[in-house]
Structure formats: C-alpha cells, structure tokens
Scaffold this motif. Structure first.
Motif, PDB file in Angstrom:
ATOM      1  N   ILE A 108       0.923  -1.239   0.044  1.00  0.00           N
ATOM      2  CA  ILE A 108       0.083   0.161   0.047  1.00  0.00           C
ATOM      3  C   ILE A 108       0.986   1.179   0.006  1.00  0.00           C
ATOM      4  N   PRO A 109       1.545   1.595  -1.122  1.00  0.00           N
ATOM      5  CA  PRO A 109       2.560   2.685  -1.110  1.00  0.00           C
ATOM      6  C   PRO A 109       1.531   4.123  -1.088  1.00  0.00           C
ATOM      7  N   GLY A 110       2.151   4.871  -0.750  1.00  0.00           N
ATOM      8  CA  GLY A 110       1.767   6.374  -0.768  1.00  0.00           C
ATOM      9  C   GLY A 110       1.377   6.957   0.655  1.00  0.00           C
ATOM     10  N   THR A 111       1.116   8.203   0.900  1.00  0.00           N
ATOM     11  CA  THR A 111       0.992   9.045   2.183  1.00  0.00           C
ATOM     12  C   THR A 111      -0.256   9.835   1.979  1.00  0.00           C
ATOM     13  N   ASP A 112      -0.933   9.670   0.904  1.00  0.00           N
ATOM     14  CA  ASP A 112      -2.372  10.172   0.901  1.00  0.00           C
ATOM     15  C   ASP A 112      -3.289   9.927   2.164  1.00  0.00           C
ATOM     16  N   ALA A 113      -4.588  10.418   1.959  1.00  0.00           N
ATOM     17  CA  ALA A 113      -5.563   9.835   2.824  1.00  0.00           C
ATOM     18  C   ALA A 113      -5.949   8.342   3.007  1.00  0.00           C
ATOM     19  N   PHE A 138       2.495   6.721   9.297  1.00  0.00           N
ATOM     20  CA  PHE A 138       2.189   6.269   7.861  1.00  0.00           C
ATOM     21  C   PHE A 138       2.301   7.560   7.181  1.00  0.00           C
ATOM     22  N   LYS A 139       1.939   8.610   7.573  1.00  0.00           N
ATOM     23  CA  LYS A 139       1.846   9.670   6.815  1.00  0.00           C
ATOM     24  C   LYS A 139       3.223  10.749   6.875  1.00  0.00           C
ATOM     25  N   PHE A 198      -5.123   5.538   5.984  1.00  0.00           N
ATOM     26  CA  PHE A 198      -6.058   4.880   6.646  1.00  0.00           C
ATOM     27  C   PHE A 198      -6.340   3.559   6.574  1.00  0.00           C
ATOM     28  N   THR A 199      -5.787   3.141   5.074  1.00  0.00           N
ATOM     29  CA  THR A 199      -6.180   1.546   4.948  1.00  0.00           C
ATOM     30  C   THR A 199      -4.938   0.813   5.569  1.00  0.00           C
ATOM     31  N   LYS A 200      -3.821   1.604   5.828  1.00  0.00           N
ATOM     32  CA  LYS A 200      -2.516   0.884   6.729  1.00  0.00           C
ATOM     33  C   LYS A 200      -2.928   0.943   7.936  1.00  0.00           C
ATOM     34  N   VAL A 201      -3.522   1.781   8.503  1.00  0.00           N
ATOM     35  CA  VAL A 201      -3.901   1.809   9.970  1.00  0.00           C
ATOM     36  C   VAL A 201      -4.837   0.667  10.232  1.00  0.00           C
ATOM     37  N   ALA A 202      -5.851   0.706   9.383  1.00  0.00           N
ATOM     38  CA  ALA A 202      -6.886  -0.553   9.471  1.00  0.00           C
ATOM     39  C   ALA A 202      -6.228  -1.883   9.369  1.00  0.00           C
TER      40      ALA A 202
END
Length: 237
Positions: free
Chosen positions: A137-142, A206-207, A146-150
C-alpha cells in the motif's frame, strides 16, 4: 534620530551575533558603546562559538550527537538495530511499570523476559511487516494511510498480541491449554487498549515517518503502552 540610531545599533548586534559582518556606518553620531564592543557576540564568527551552532563534520549527528551514527546503522544493519531499539523500549516500559505502577520490587526475570521479546520478535517482525505494508500500500495520501492503519490494527494487532501471550506462557512453562485461556480472556482487552492509542499514532507514522524510522518512532511511543502490556501480561490467566 534617537530611534533611528537605536535601530542601527540593534541591527549590527543581531548581524554580528550570527557571524555576519555588518556595513559600518561612517556617521560620527553612531559611536560604539564601550560595553557593546567588549561583548563576545561582537567577535568575528561569534556564531561558531555557540554550542547551538555545531559543526556537523565535528559533532556527528549535528545537534543530536549519535543520531547520524544511528541512522547509518539503520541503513547498514536494519534488523539488528531495530531489534536493539525494541529491546531498550520494552526494557524501559516494563521497568517503569514495575517501579512506578506496581511499586516494586523489580522482578528481574520478568524484565529480562519482556526485553528479550522486544529484541527477538517486536523489532524484527516490525521491520518485515512495515516493509511489506509500505510495498503493498504505497503512498501517504489519505486513503493509503487510513488503509494501513486499518490493516495494522485489525489484522496485525491480534496476531502480535497472540504471539505476545504465547511467548510469555512458554517462558513461564504454562500448558497450551493455559496459554489458550490467556489469549481467550485477554486478547480483546489488549486489542481494545491498542485501539485507544495506536490509530492516531499510526496516522502520524504512515503519513510523516520514513519507513526506516518507524520502529524507533513506535518504540518511543510504546514505552508507555508497554507498561500496560507488561501489567496485562503478568496477570494470571
């Protein structure tokens, strides 16, 4: 005129304090005060004399000694460095829990057991998990954040807590049935404690936090959370 003179003198002081040679006015009315001329701030390269302005070629790590060496270790030996970082984090978390919450005396076996868990599992597993998560799950957009946190909280957290309770049970010589009861009784409590703290922490993680700094960042926060886990882990099944 007095206001203008004050501004000029103040500008000279500020400029020379940061090692900048100001243009000296030729006006006869702007003589150097005796006290100011003796000030160390007016010496040439005065900024170099201050410990706030360190030479990065002399002080390794700039304003934080050792930071550059630690960053280099994360690049060259990431697993070992993160394992040692987690060892320190779990050591401090349990030590603080025993001294300030449980009131002592220190249970050295428990302290060593939890510290070793940080070294043998938390640091290395976190290294591989966060590398995998950032790759999938690359990227630091919203949406990616939020997907990484989940994923972290709904999937990785229960796995991590189950391994934690299993490890403690095996070290204490508990039967598989006892370990199973421990997981059954305390897994939800452990996850609920995690859900109160880590979603916000991981939003920042993650951000803004680069991949190699995730384990050090998590350990800095986790010292307090490890106090909760060490108390929960020491509770009888």
């Amino acid at each position: 005129m007095k206001l203008f003179s004050t501004i000029i003198v103040s500008s000279c002081l500020a400029a020379q304090a940061f090692g900048v040679s100001p243009v000296v006015s030729k006006s006869k009315g702007l003589s150097k005060p005796a006290l100011v001329s003796k000030s160390p701030l007016r010496q040439k390269n005065a900024a170099d004399l201050s410990p706030l302005f360190r030479d990065p070629t002399i002080t390794r790590g700039g304003a934080i000694p050792g930071l550059d060496a630690y960053s280099e270790a994360l690049d060259k030996n990431p697993i070992t460095t993160k394992a040692m970082t987690s060892l320190v984090g779990w050591f401090l978390g349990d030590l603080l829990a025993q001294v300030f919450i449980a009131g002592g005396p220190v249970d050295w076996k428990r302290l060593a057991t939890l510290s070793f868990f940080g070294f043998i599992y938390h640091g290395p597993s976190g290294h591989y998990f966060y590398n995998w998560l950032d790759k999938q799950i690359p990227g630091t957009d919203a949406i990616p954040v939020f997907t990484k946190v989940a994923v972290d909280q709904l999937f990785w957290c229960p796995i991590f807590m189950s391994v934690f309770f299993t490890y403690l049970g095996l070290v204490n010589g508990d039967s598989l049935n006892t370990i199973g009861n421990k997981i059954k009784n305390d897994l939800l409590t452990a996850c609920q404690g995690s859900w109160k703290v880590w979603p916000l922490v991981h939003l920042i993680n993650f951000k803004f936090v680069p991949n190699k700094w995730r384990i050090p960042y998590i350990n800095a926060i986790q010292i307090a959370f490890n106090m909760f886990l060490s108390l929960l882990g020491s509770k009888k099944a």
